[in-house]
Design an enzyme around this catalytic site. Structure first.
Site, PDB file in Angstrom:
ATOM      1  N   HIS A  69       0.829  -1.197   0.000  1.00  0.00           N
ATOM      2  CA  HIS A  69       0.000   0.000   0.000  1.00  0.00           C
ATOM      3  C   HIS A  69       0.865   1.249   0.000  1.00  0.00           C
ATOM      4  O   HIS A  69       2.000   1.264   0.485  1.00  0.00           O
ATOM      5  CB  HIS A  69      -0.934  -0.001   1.204  1.00  0.00           C
ATOM      6  CG  HIS A  69      -2.120  -0.904   1.029  1.00  0.00           C
ATOM      7  ND1 HIS A  69      -3.220  -0.869   1.842  1.00  0.00           N
ATOM      8  CD2 HIS A  69      -2.371  -1.871   0.118  1.00  0.00           C
ATOM      9  CE1 HIS A  69      -4.099  -1.771   1.450  1.00  0.00           C
ATOM     10  NE2 HIS A  69      -3.603  -2.392   0.407  1.00  0.00           N
ATOM     11  N   CYS A 100      -6.414   2.433   5.257  1.00  0.00           N
ATOM     12  CA  CYS A 100      -7.162   1.285   5.773  1.00  0.00           C
ATOM     13  C   CYS A 100      -6.708   1.010   7.206  1.00  0.00           C
ATOM     14  O   CYS A 100      -5.747   1.598   7.703  1.00  0.00           O
ATOM     15  CB  CYS A 100      -6.945   0.057   4.898  1.00  0.00           C
ATOM     16  SG  CYS A 100      -5.263  -0.614   4.956  1.00  0.00           S
ATOM     17  N   CYS A 103      -2.954  -0.207   7.522  1.00  0.00           N
ATOM     18  CA  CYS A 103      -1.980   0.862   7.269  1.00  0.00           C
ATOM     19  C   CYS A 103      -2.023   1.907   8.369  1.00  0.00           C
ATOM     20  O   CYS A 103      -0.986   2.446   8.773  1.00  0.00           O
ATOM     21  CB  CYS A 103      -2.247   1.509   5.914  1.00  0.00           C
ATOM     22  SG  CYS A 103      -1.810   0.458   4.497  1.00  0.00           S
ATOM     23  N   HIS A 257      -8.672  11.474  29.065  1.00  0.00           N
ATOM     24  CA  HIS A 257      -8.234  10.098  29.249  1.00  0.00           C
ATOM     25  C   HIS A 257      -9.409   9.181  29.551  1.00  0.00           C
ATOM     26  O   HIS A 257     -10.452   9.609  30.064  1.00  0.00           O
ATOM     27  CB  HIS A 257      -7.194  10.024  30.359  1.00  0.00           C
ATOM     28  CG  HIS A 257      -5.860  10.561  29.965  1.00  0.00           C
ATOM     29  ND1 HIS A 257      -4.727  10.419  30.730  1.00  0.00           N
ATOM     30  CD2 HIS A 257      -5.465  11.236  28.851  1.00  0.00           C
ATOM     31  CE1 HIS A 257      -3.700  10.985  30.122  1.00  0.00           C
ATOM     32  NE2 HIS A 257      -4.130  11.494  28.986  1.00  0.00           N
ATOM     33  N   GLU A 259      -9.876   6.925  31.797  1.00  0.00           N
ATOM     34  CA  GLU A 259     -10.277   6.829  33.199  1.00  0.00           C
ATOM     35  C   GLU A 259     -11.234   7.962  33.582  1.00  0.00           C
ATOM     36  O   GLU A 259     -12.222   7.739  34.305  1.00  0.00           O
ATOM     37  CB  GLU A 259      -9.045   6.885  34.107  1.00  0.00           C
ATOM     38  CG  GLU A 259      -8.039   5.768  33.850  1.00  0.00           C
ATOM     39  CD  GLU A 259      -6.958   6.148  32.861  1.00  0.00           C
ATOM     40  OE1 GLU A 259      -5.813   5.688  33.015  1.00  0.00           O
ATOM     41  OE2 GLU A 259      -7.263   6.920  31.920  1.00  0.00           O
ATOM     42  N   CYS A 288      -2.104   7.326  34.577  1.00  0.00           N
ATOM     43  CA  CYS A 288      -1.061   8.327  34.794  1.00  0.00           C
ATOM     44  C   CYS A 288      -1.293   8.993  36.151  1.00  0.00           C
ATOM     45  O   CYS A 288      -2.321   8.769  36.807  1.00  0.00           O
ATOM     46  CB  CYS A 288      -1.060   9.357  33.679  1.00  0.00           C
ATOM     47  SG  CYS A 288      -2.522  10.428  33.664  1.00  0.00           S
ATOM     48  N   CYS A 291      -4.640  11.079  36.349  1.00  0.00           N
ATOM     49  CA  CYS A 291      -5.839  10.242  36.418  1.00  0.00           C
ATOM     50  C   CYS A 291      -5.906   9.482  37.741  1.00  0.00           C
ATOM     51  O   CYS A 291      -6.982   9.329  38.330  1.00  0.00           O
ATOM     52  CB  CYS A 291      -5.865   9.259  35.253  1.00  0.00           C
ATOM     53  SG  CYS A 291      -6.179  10.034  33.645  1.00  0.00           S
TER      54      CYS A 291
END
Length: 380
Positions: A69, A100, A103, A257, A259, A288, A291
Site C-alpha cells: 500500500h 485502511c 496501514c 483520558h 479513566e 497516569c 488520572c
C-alpha cells in the site's frame, strides 16, 4: 475500462492530469478507484530555518514487485531517504483514500517510534468509513499524534498547481465538489467524535485488542488507552452483574483520558441510581499520575464504590506516576497486572471475536511475572 499501468518509478515528481482527475475525486463512493495515491510534502522544522525539502507523488506498489500500500511505500522511502539526515520534520499527505485499518496501525506505530516526525493527513475520500475497524484505525492515527482532515476545494486546487504536470492549464473543479466536501468532513468529524457517540463502546475488534492490550515491555505506538469495565451492583444479598462496556481516550474536540471518561459517565449514569457497586477495570495502560489522583479522590468521596484495576502495561513516565499508583492503593483500590487468564476473559467478553478462540502471544506469561514484580516493588 483499460487498466492503468503502474509507474516505472516510485515516487514521481508530478501527476499526469488524467490520473489526478480520476483518482482525486471526492465522490463518496466512486467506482474503479482501487489504487491509492499520496501527494506528499516533507518540511524540515529543525534545525532552523523551516524549509520544504521534498515533494512528490507515490502510488501503491504493484506486480512484479511485492504488493504494498502507498502509505507503506512512503514510510519505506522516508526511512531510506529522510531518517539518515537527522533533524525534525513535518510531513503532509494529500491522499486519495484515507488509510485502511492495517496501514493506519502501521503508521501509528511508526509515529510512536519516530517522535521527530509529525504527520498531517488530508484525504480526498474516506475508505469504507462505516466499518468499525477502519474507524478505529483513524482513531489510532489521532492517538499517535497525526492530524486528519478532508480535502477542501482549495486543497484540490493546491494539489493541482503543486503536484500535477498541468501544462499551465487551470484546475477545473468537479461537479458537487463543495457539497461532497461538506458530507465527507461531517462524516470524518463523526468518526473522530466517536468517543462522544459510542463511548462506552460495546466491543473491540480483535486487531485493536491484540495491538493495544499486548503486555509488551516496550510498546511503541500504543498512545491510546482502552478501558474495559465491569460493574456489579449489590442486589438481593450479593453483588450481581449490572453492566459492562469499554471506554477509550477522547481525542476530539479535546483530549480526555479513558479513566476520566469513565468517572464522568459513572457519576451521571450510575451513581444517581443509588446502591453499592463493585467496579473492575481491565486497562491497556495503568493510570497516569493525574488520572490516578482523580480516581483516588473519587473513591474517597464515594465509599459505596470499590474498584479493582488490572493493567496490561505500566505507564511510568516519571516518579509521579509511581506515586499515583500508591495513592490509588491508599484510597482503597486494588491494583494488579493482567494475568494471562485476564486477557482471555477480555477476549471472550469485550471483543467481537466471531467465535474465534484466544491465542496467547509470545512471552505473555513471562511479561506478566516481570510487570507484576515491578508493580509490587512500587506498591510495597
Amino acid at each position: 475500462m483499460a487498466r492503468r499501468k503502474p509507474w516505472c518509478r516510485n515516487p514521481k515528481e508530478k501527476f499526469p492530469p488524467g490520473y489526478f482527475y480520476f483518482h482525486f475525486t471526492n465522490l463518496p463512493t466512486p467506482k474503479y478507484r482501487n489504487g491509492c495515491y499520496i501527494c506528499y510534502q516533507v518540511e524540515r522544522t529543525q534545525p532552523e530555518p523551516p524549509m520544504i525539502c521534498y515533494r512528490g507523488v507515490f502510488e501503491n506498489q504493484f506486480y512484479p514487485k511485492e504488493p504494498l500500500h502507498v502509505e507503506l511505500c512512503f514510510l519505506k522511502w522516508y526511512c531510506d531517504t529522510i531518517l539518515p539526515l537527522g533533524g525534525r520534520y513535518h510531513v503532509t499527505w494529500y491522499i486519495s483514500w484515507s488509510p485502511c485499518s492495517q496501514c493506519a496501525e502501521a503508521v501509528a506505530d511508526f509515529l510512536g517510534k519516530h517522535t521527530n516526525m509529525s504527520l498531517s493527513i488530508v484525504a480526498a475520500r474516506l475508505y469504507y468509513s462505516k466499518k468499525p475497524e477502519h474507524q478505529q484505525g483513524l482513531l489510532s492515527l489521532c492517538a499517535a499524534g497525526a492530524t486528519l482532515a478532508i480535502m477542501s476545494p482549495d486543497e484540490f486546487e493546491h494539489c493541482w498547481k503543486t503536484f500535477v504536470d498541468h501544462q499551465e492549464r487551470g484546475f477545473q473543479p468537479r461537479f458537487n465538489i463543495d457539497q461532497n466536501y461538506q458530507i465527507l468532513a461531517q462524516r470524518l468529524e463523526n468518526i473522530l467524535n466517536v468517543s462522544l457517540q459510542q463511548n462506552p463502546m460495546d466491543r473491540l475488534s480483535p486487531r485493536t485488542f491484540t495491538f493495544h492490550f499486548r503486555n509488551l515491555l516496550d510498546a511503541p505506538g500504543r498512545n491510546a488507552t482502552y478501558l474495559c469495565f465491569r460493574v456489579e451492583k449489590w442486589q438481593r444479598g450479593s453483588f450481581r452483574p449490572f453492566c459492562k462496556w469499554i471506554f477509550r481516550n477522547q481525542f476530539y474536540p479535546e483530549t480526555l483520558h479513558a479513566e476520566l471518561r469513565f468517572l464522568d459517565w459513572f457519576r451521571y449514569t450510575i451513581l444517581p441510581l443509588g446502591g453499592r457497586y463493585q467496579v473492575c477495570w481491565y486497562i491497556s495502560w495503568s493510570p497516569c499520575s493525574h488520572c490516578a489522583a482523580e480516581v483516588a479522590d473519587f473513591l474517597r468521596d464515594h465509599e459505596n464504590v470499590s474498584l479493582s484495576i488490572f493493567a496490561a502495561r505500566l505507564y511510568l513516565c516519571d516518579d509521579k506516576d509511581e506515586q499515583g499508583l500508591q495513592d490509588l492503593v491508599e484510597a482503597g483500590a486494588q491494583v494488579a497486572m493482567m494475568c494471562p487468564w485476564d486477557f482471555e476473559y477480555c477476549w471472550d467478553h469485550f471483543v467481537d471475536n466471531q467465535g474465534m478462540y484466544f491465542w496467547y502471544w509470545k512471552n505473555v506469561r513471562r511479561h506478566y511475572y516481570f510487570l507484576q514484580a515491578k508493580l509490587n516493588r512500587i506498591l510495597w
